[in-house]
Design an enzyme around this catalytic site. Structure first.
Site, short mmCIF file in Angstrom:
data_model
loop_
_atom_site.label_atom_id
_atom_site.label_comp_id
_atom_site.label_asym_id
_atom_site.label_seq_id
_atom_site.Cartn_x
_atom_site.Cartn_y
_atom_site.Cartn_z
N ASN A 195 -61.48 -23.04 7.62
CA ASN A 195 -61.39 -24.09 8.65
C ASN A 195 -62.44 -23.86 9.74
O ASN A 195 -62.20 -24.14 10.90
CB ASN A 195 -59.99 -24.09 9.28
CG ASN A 195 -59.73 -25.37 10.05
OD1 ASN A 195 -60.14 -26.46 9.64
ND2 ASN A 195 -59.08 -25.26 11.20
N SER A 224 -47.46 -18.80 19.44
CA SER A 224 -47.55 -20.17 19.97
C SER A 224 -46.29 -20.52 20.74
O SER A 224 -45.20 -20.03 20.43
CB SER A 224 -47.68 -21.12 18.77
OG SER A 224 -47.49 -22.45 19.16
N TYR A 259 -45.12 -24.35 9.85
CA TYR A 259 -46.10 -23.67 10.70
C TYR A 259 -45.39 -22.87 11.80
O TYR A 259 -45.65 -21.69 12.01
CB TYR A 259 -47.07 -24.70 11.34
CG TYR A 259 -47.91 -24.08 12.43
CD1 TYR A 259 -48.95 -23.21 12.13
CD2 TYR A 259 -47.62 -24.32 13.79
CE1 TYR A 259 -49.70 -22.61 13.14
CE2 TYR A 259 -48.36 -23.73 14.79
CZ TYR A 259 -49.40 -22.87 14.47
OH TYR A 259 -50.12 -22.26 15.47
N LYS A 301 -45.06 -18.59 12.67
CA LYS A 301 -45.31 -17.89 13.95
C LYS A 301 -44.06 -17.09 14.34
O LYS A 301 -44.15 -15.94 14.76
CB LYS A 301 -45.66 -18.90 15.05
CG LYS A 301 -47.00 -19.60 14.84
CD LYS A 301 -48.15 -18.62 14.92
CE LYS A 301 -49.46 -19.21 14.50
NZ LYS A 301 -50.53 -18.24 14.29
#
Ligand code: NAD
Ligand code: WQD
Length: 338
Positions: free
Chosen positions: A35, A124, A149, A153
């Site tokens: 990415n 996050s 996602y 985390k």
């Protein structure tokens, strides 16, 4: 001291490499470029006039990790490498769990073997439970994530804190970022998302530069001052400096510590639109659409612990963030891809 930066060619990683080099750390990067574009690292070297070492490859590659630790005396690892698109994680959960969890497991396996046990992890604000009161403190409730996602985390925090609990030689620093935006003031490095941006600021800059027709504002019926969602936007250069502070803290403090990296101030989507227009004097057409599923009304940090223990505080304001995001986009309309 040499710092191994996983995912160092990416958006936050490249800005952090720059700040580390500016402070005379040696920088070693591993990135599989899934990415990112290696031009970011060329530009970091141009801007600082200093060299870093780049290994192209995957953090799940055990042999490559061994080679990196054998060839470089590493004093601390900053682990940015990971997949980060919330919507994509719902469609490709296996890929997200594989990439984000196995990279951490492999990295810590090799770190354990070589006896280098200082690690800083990119967590996050998404790990916080949606029902918390604002501002979010490090002690606020976590869990109840709404997508794979977020779970990666949350789980990675569990993995790393468990490792530090079991072996007191580990020093783990979990950094919970709020909403990073902006770019280095040179306009040479910045955020370059692939495809249609998911996040607000890259969408805004692509509308302003003419790559997209208009911004959709996802809902104006939230309980906020103007009805649109409120977030704690933080300038990526402030965030990068937070990592330098975290390196200094981590190498001197065994155990596991978690820190919010945010400004403590929330701004709405329309605050952002108006500031962006005013600061940059550009047109920014928008329409109000339905709420985006999964969004909460308001999210902002209490950054007091970072100020107290890391000696770090965000310094840049929303106008700086809007100016620098636009400076990057207008100088690089196609990102690194041109
Ligand atoms: P990014 O995608 O720009 O950077 C991540 C980098 O990791 C990319 O260069 C990618 O090529 C690399 N990578 C991914 N998987 C890899 C693997 N298995 N091996 C080697 N390299 C790999 O993202 P970013 O915005 O710079 O985010 C960095 C970290 O911070 C991520 O872990 C992300 O989840 C976390 N984070 C980001 C935000 C945000 O809004 N940008 C917010 C909170 C947390
Ligand atoms: C911000 C605000 C939207 C796009 C996400 C992840 C989070 C973290 C940071 C990694 C919200 C509104 C957005 C658009 C809009 N990433 N918006 N139109 O959702 O706070 O956080 O990125 O860890 O995990 O969930 O950021 O930039 O997507 O949205 O109106 O086209 O802008 O509704 O209020 P978010 P965002």
């Amino acid at each position: 001291m040499n710092v191994l930066v996983t995912g160092g060619a990416g958006y936050i990683g490249s800005h952090t490499c720059l700040e580390l080099l500016e402070r005379d750390y040696g920088v070693v990067v591993i990135d599989n470029l899934s990415n990112s574009n290696p031009k970011s690292l060329d530009r970091v070297q141009e801007l600082t006039g200093k060299q870093l070492k780049f290994y192209e490859g995957d953090v799940r590659d055990e042999a490559l990790l061994r080679k990196i630790f054998a060839e470089n005396e590493i004093g601390c690892v900053i682990h940015f490498a990971g997949l980060k698109a919330v919507g994509e994680s719902v469609a490709k959960p296996w890929e997200y769990y594989d990439n984000n969890l196995n990279s951490t497991l492999m990295l810590t396996k090799v770190m354990k073997e070589v006896g280098m046990k200082n690690i800083i992890f990119s967590s996050s604000a998404t790990v916080y439970t949606a029902t918390n009161e604002m501002p979010l403190r490090e002690t606020s409730a976590t869990g109840g994530c709404t997508n794979p996602y977020g779970w990666t985390k949350y789980m990675t925090e569990q993995i790393l804190s468990g490792i530090a609990f079991a072996d007191k030689a580990w020093s783990v620093c979990l950094l919970r970022y709020f909403n990073p935006i902006g770019a280095h003031e040179s306009g040479r490095i910045g955020e370059d998302p692939r495809g249609i941006p998911n996040n607000l600021m890259p969408y805004i800059t692509q509308v302003a530069v003419g790559r997209r027709e208009k911004l959709s504002v996802f809902g104006n019926d939230y309980e906020t001052h103007d009805g649109t969602g409120v977030r704690d936007y933080i300038h990526v250069v402030d965030l990068a400096k937070g990592h330098v502070a975290a390196v200094e803290y981590t190498v001197n403090h065994p155990g596991c510590e978690v820190f919010n990296l945010g400004t403590g101030t929330g701004y709405s989507v329309l605050d952002m639109v108006h500031t962006f227009r005013e600061v940059n004097q550009v047109a920014l057409p928008y329409v109000i659409t339905d709420r985006r599923p999964g969004d909460i009304a308001v999210c902002y940090a209490d950054p007091a612990k970072s100020a107290e223990l890391l000696g770090w505080k965000a310094e840049k304001n929303l106008a700086d963030m809007c100016r620098d995001s636009w400076n990057w986009q207008k100088n690089n309309p196609q990102g690194y891809g041109e």
